[in-house]
Design a protein around this motif. Structure first.
Motif, short mmCIF file in Angstrom:
data_model
loop_
_atom_site.label_atom_id
_atom_site.label_comp_id
_atom_site.label_asym_id
_atom_site.label_seq_id
_atom_site.Cartn_x
_atom_site.Cartn_y
_atom_site.Cartn_z
N ASN A 1 59.88 24.42 54.03
CA ASN A 1 59.84 24.44 52.55
C ASN A 1 58.45 24.06 52.03
O ASN A 1 57.99 24.57 51.01
N ARG A 2 57.81 23.15 52.76
CA ARG A 2 56.47 22.71 52.34
C ARG A 2 55.47 23.85 52.48
O ARG A 2 54.52 23.97 51.69
N ALA B 1 51.92 28.10 50.07
CA ALA B 1 51.59 29.50 49.83
C ALA B 1 51.68 29.83 48.35
O ALA B 1 50.81 30.50 47.78
N SER B 2 52.71 29.31 47.72
CA SER B 2 52.93 29.60 46.31
C SER B 2 51.84 28.98 45.42
O SER B 2 51.26 29.64 44.56
N GLU B 3 51.54 27.73 45.66
CA GLU B 3 50.59 27.02 44.78
C GLU B 3 49.15 27.48 44.97
O GLU B 3 48.30 27.20 44.13
N THR B 4 48.84 28.12 46.08
CA THR B 4 47.47 28.58 46.31
C THR B 4 47.32 30.09 46.10
O THR B 4 46.28 30.66 46.45
N ASP B 5 48.36 30.73 45.58
CA ASP B 5 48.35 32.19 45.42
C ASP B 5 48.17 32.91 46.74
O ASP B 5 47.56 33.98 46.80
N GLY B 6 48.67 32.32 47.80
CA GLY B 6 48.61 32.95 49.11
C GLY B 6 49.91 33.66 49.44
O GLY B 6 50.49 34.33 48.59
N GLY B 7 50.37 33.47 50.68
CA GLY B 7 51.61 34.14 51.07
C GLY B 7 52.01 33.81 52.50
O GLY B 7 51.29 33.09 53.21
N VAL B 8 53.17 34.30 52.88
CA VAL B 8 53.67 34.13 54.25
C VAL B 8 54.10 35.51 54.74
O VAL B 8 54.76 36.24 53.99
N ASP C 1 36.67 16.66 43.64
CA ASP C 1 35.68 17.57 43.04
C ASP C 1 34.68 18.10 44.06
O ASP C 1 33.53 18.43 43.70
N LEU C 2 35.08 18.21 45.31
CA LEU C 2 34.18 18.77 46.33
C LEU C 2 34.40 20.27 46.52
O LEU C 2 33.60 20.94 47.17
N VAL C 3 35.48 20.79 45.98
CA VAL C 3 35.67 22.25 45.90
C VAL C 3 36.10 22.56 44.47
O VAL C 3 36.79 21.77 43.84
N ASP C 4 35.61 23.71 43.96
CA ASP C 4 35.98 24.03 42.58
C ASP C 4 37.26 24.88 42.52
O ASP C 4 37.75 25.19 41.44
N ARG C 5 37.76 25.25 43.69
CA ARG C 5 39.05 25.95 43.76
C ARG C 5 39.58 25.80 45.18
O ARG C 5 38.82 25.47 46.10
N VAL C 6 40.86 26.08 45.36
CA VAL C 6 41.48 26.02 46.69
C VAL C 6 41.63 27.44 47.21
O VAL C 6 42.05 28.33 46.45
N PRO C 7 41.24 27.72 48.48
CA PRO C 7 41.39 29.08 49.01
C PRO C 7 42.85 29.52 48.98
O PRO C 7 43.76 28.69 49.04
N ARG C 8 43.07 30.80 48.93
CA ARG C 8 44.42 31.34 49.12
C ARG C 8 44.81 31.05 50.57
O ARG C 8 44.08 31.39 51.50
N LEU C 9 45.94 30.42 50.75
CA LEU C 9 46.41 30.09 52.10
C LEU C 9 47.49 31.08 52.52
O LEU C 9 48.53 31.19 51.86
#
Lengths: 395, 395
Positions: free
Chosen positions: B296-297, B302-309, B244-252
């Motif tokens: 794969n990791r 990327a997928s779980e954080t709404d980011g991308g490659v 609970d130290l961040v309320d969301r994870v940045p897009r990676l």
């Protein structure tokens, strides 16, 4: 911006606009008020952690990345030096050397004062550092270099896009002239022993002292060239002493290269005034200042702290550089390997003893001069299919 | 030393002695307990600040100097990226790259377990980092390099005095074989996506997050090669979220070089499995891994954080490298200039927007490859006597 200055030698006070030197001929430094200073209670990691002892400016951009360098133990060098060895690794600064501390303060002050341009006189580390900090702050940067600067050093400097001017003539005189010319042209020259730079450089010592607090290291060994860094370190320990945060000041030892050792030679003569010399060729070119503007101040620092000034030759420097990499994991600039070469000499003559905690200030990374003294490599080549047997044989 | 591991993909738990990979084929990472983790109340500046989330080892020597790198604003790049740009400068680590974080944890663990030797498979930054940390700790270091490694990279590595073995054969297979061979020969291989290394690499993200706390950056952009650093960063943000130290994870966002982009290509195909490719020549050779063991990791992160490659070409990389030096004062390795090139692309396609705080992770210094793309320099030469008029004219 009103920054109060004072002269270490005669006590005269002045302000930043009055110039960098006292009428007595000696350099000013920034006058601080350490009476109420305490170790900061903040998570700030950069040198701005100590802003109570710095000019009142707000850092932005790269300036906020200067300082906060690691102090690491180097147990495999203890026997070499006959003491407990700690290395302050200044290569961790943004442009790879301690110069970023002074540039950060100088350029931040220039930006705060509304300057359009800053400048410096340097053929290497300080030039690169000023150009980088100016680039980040969006200021022009005028770098005056000697006309015979090696092309690879010029190319590295050009990465940061400063205005470079090659100047033919005496380097010591260029240093002094640049301050006058800059003042007239509206370019703030942050040269190596100017008050703003020395204020920033003092944070090396503040970090070392805080790392040891409430203890104090017994000795600090520093390369010396113009004397600006040495002056800042001495001033910082004086401030900490005045603030009662250290119960004594470490012995400060300053190391030069034998090929250009005007301060060490004055020290050996027991003079309190440095006489310019003719510089010879040396691998430690970064510290080969034949006419050091703060040379007399270095002699005072060594004398008042029961330290000393000494010189080491190129063979000793290169051997120390190899040992710092292969025994401490730190690949440093040749000029800064002088600290280990010097510490070895101090041990030989009995100035470092078994219970001493000695801090070697490794002022810069070796990556900027990785072509110097590059080792030949003799590595076996094997096919992947022979990996098992080869590893079993060589380990 | 008992270090618990778990598989991100299938949840299987294991211990360090069980090896680096799960039976499902995916890599393990160190299983942490973030439930009681809080931001540390300590003046410790290195990555050991976060020892509550690290394997229980005590650092000595160089290991205590890893991490604690600066996060600086780069306001002159904001327009380029259409967002507020922060740069995490990993070149401040002792050997000039982020690799020191993983090496510090891996070598400290090896020393704590009584190992005589550590090893790695690398042709550059990781090799140098492992050799340096092993040198400081007094352990042998076996470095397996490709047979065609350039001589200047070998010479730089040799400064730290490791045992170097050139191996002919497929690099991806060498990576996997080394773990088996090392295990049989008593050499702890700390390769790029092994659990101890990934644990150390996660501290990049812990430092970024603590710098922003209680806020959180909107996006983090990282170069990606094997996927070890990317995995560590993802894991750290998951831990902070659990604490609970961040309320969301940045897009990676993860950036590859177009010449070798197996992860970006899998992402574009919407695959969740990476297929090896044939690598082409690229200035970003440090990240040209054709068969990335944690590929794969990375897709999962990327997928779980709404980011991308994504991938960027050499021209875009070199242009970004120049801009980082001339506009932010940071001269970086070409492989890590991909982050700015990638961020520019993300802006063009609308993935970065005006109010975003974006962190570019600049993974390494450019000083180790200063001969690459060196600029020609055209600097005027004047005599000292003409300094006044020249400065007045050009400023």
């Amino acid at each position: 911006m009103d920054v109060p200055l004072s002269c270490y030698a005669c006590g005269t006070t002045a302000a930043l606009a009055d110039g960098a030197r006292c009428d007595c001929g000696e350099p000013y430094w920034v006058q601080t008020d350490p009476s109420t200073f305490e170790w900061p209670d903040t998570s700030e990691r950069s040198l701005w952690r100590y802003r109570a002892l710095l000019p009142d400016v707000t850092p932005a951009g790269l300036a906020a990345g200067a300082g906060g360098t690691p102090l690491v133990r180097a147990p495999r060098l203890d026997d070499d030096v006959g003491a407990t060895v700690h290395v302050k690794y200044e290569g961790a600064n943004p442009t790879g050397t301690f110069k970023d501390r002074g540039s950060a303060v100088g350029v931040a002050a220039g930006a705060a004062a509304g300057d359009d341009a800053v400048g410096t006189v340097s053929h290497g580390n300080m030039a690169r550092s000023m150009a980088a900090h100016a680039a980040s702050a969006g200021l022009d940067c005028l770098v005056l270099v000697p006309a015979d600067i090696p092309v690879e050093r010029l190319a590295l400097l050009a990465r940061y896009d400063p205005t470079i001017l090659r100047v033919e003539g005496d380097y010591g005189r260029l240093y002094r002239e640049s301050l006058r010319v800059g003042s007239e042209a509206g370019v703030r020259f942050v040269n190596s022993d100017t008050p703003l730079r020395v204020a920033g450089q003092g944070t090396t010592a503040l970090e070392i002292a805080e790392s040891f607090a409430p203890d104090v290291p017994d000795a600090v060994v520093l390369p010396v060239s113009s004397g600006g860094h040495a002056s800042g370190v001495w001033k910082a320990f004086r401030d900490l002493s005045a603030a009662d945060l250290v119960d004594r000041v470490p012995r400060l030892y300053f190391v030069q290269t034998s090929a250009c050792a005007p301060i060490a030679e004055a020290w050996a003569r027991r003079d309190d005034v440095v006489t310019p010399v003719e510089a010879g060729e040396t691998v430690a070119y970064s510290i080969a200042n034949a006419d050091p503007p703060s040379g007399n101040r270095v002699l005072a620092a060594a004398s008042e702290t029961d330290g000393g000034v000494l010189a080491v030759d190129d063979d000793a420097i290169l051997d120390a550089r190899r040992a710092l990499a292969s025994s401490a994991g730190l690949f440093v600039e040749s000029a800064c390997a002088t600290v280990l070469a010097g510490a070895r000499r101090l041990h030989d003559r009995g100035d470092l003893v078994a219970d001493d905690d000695v801090v070697l200030v490794a002022t810069g990374t070796g990556f900027t001069e990785r072509d110097l003294d590059a080792p030949g490599v003799d590595a076996e080549t094997v096919p992947l299919s022979a990996l098992d047997e080869t590893v079993a044989r060589i380990i």
